[in-house]
Design a protein around this motif. Structure first.
Motif, short mmCIF file in Angstrom:
data_model
loop_
_atom_site.label_atom_id
_atom_site.label_comp_id
_atom_site.label_asym_id
_atom_site.label_seq_id
_atom_site.Cartn_x
_atom_site.Cartn_y
_atom_site.Cartn_z
N ASP A 49 6.99 -7.01 5.40
CA ASP A 49 7.61 -7.39 4.13
C ASP A 49 6.57 -7.98 3.17
O ASP A 49 6.48 -9.20 3.02
CB ASP A 49 8.73 -8.38 4.37
CG ASP A 49 9.50 -8.72 3.10
OD1 ASP A 49 9.47 -7.91 2.16
OD2 ASP A 49 10.09 -9.80 3.06
N VAL A 50 5.76 -7.12 2.56
CA VAL A 50 4.72 -7.57 1.64
C VAL A 50 4.84 -6.94 0.25
O VAL A 50 4.00 -7.16 -0.61
CB VAL A 50 3.30 -7.28 2.22
CG1 VAL A 50 3.06 -8.08 3.48
CG2 VAL A 50 3.11 -5.79 2.48
N THR A 51 5.88 -6.16 0.02
CA THR A 51 6.04 -5.46 -1.25
C THR A 51 6.29 -6.45 -2.38
O THR A 51 7.25 -7.21 -2.35
CB THR A 51 7.19 -4.44 -1.17
OG1 THR A 51 6.91 -3.52 -0.12
CG2 THR A 51 7.35 -3.68 -2.49
N GLY A 52 5.41 -6.42 -3.39
CA GLY A 52 5.56 -7.29 -4.56
C GLY A 52 6.39 -6.62 -5.64
O GLY A 52 7.24 -7.24 -6.27
N THR A 53 6.11 -5.34 -5.87
CA THR A 53 6.86 -4.57 -6.86
C THR A 53 7.12 -3.18 -6.32
O THR A 53 6.38 -2.68 -5.46
CB THR A 53 6.07 -4.43 -8.19
OG1 THR A 53 4.82 -3.79 -7.93
CG2 THR A 53 5.85 -5.76 -8.87
N THR A 54 8.15 -2.57 -6.84
CA THR A 54 8.41 -1.17 -6.54
C THR A 54 8.47 -0.40 -7.86
O THR A 54 8.74 -0.97 -8.91
CB THR A 54 9.74 -0.96 -5.78
OG1 THR A 54 10.81 -1.49 -6.54
CG2 THR A 54 9.68 -1.61 -4.41
#
Length: 78
Positions: free
Chosen positions: A30-35
């Motif tokens: 869980d490292v997603t900053g933006t999509t």
């Protein structure tokens, strides 16, 4: 914007950024900053601890990109 980060200060979700290629990563943690959605949704930036990396080119992304770079520079001063 998926995770709060000072690098996004003053940047609204939905801003447009410049991408040169169609490569993207699929983070296993869980490292997603933006999509970003371009045919499908993908992680366009990741963050973990003091690391921030993006798939787009802020330097070519006009006002939103300049804002992100300025926010990054402010963090570097601390």
């Amino acid at each position: 914007i998926q995770k709060e980060n000072p690098v996004f200060k003053g940047i609204k979700s939905g801003e447009h950024y410049y991408f040169v290629h169609s490569y993207y990563c699929k983070p296993k943690e869980d490292v997603t900053g933006t999509t970003t959605f371009y045919g499908e949704e993908f992680a366009s930036s990741v963050q973990k601890g003091g690391l921030f990396a993006c798939q787009f080119h802020p330097e070519k992304s006009q006002r939103a990109g300049i804002r992100l770079l300025n926010n990054f520079l402010e963090l570097c001063k601390k």
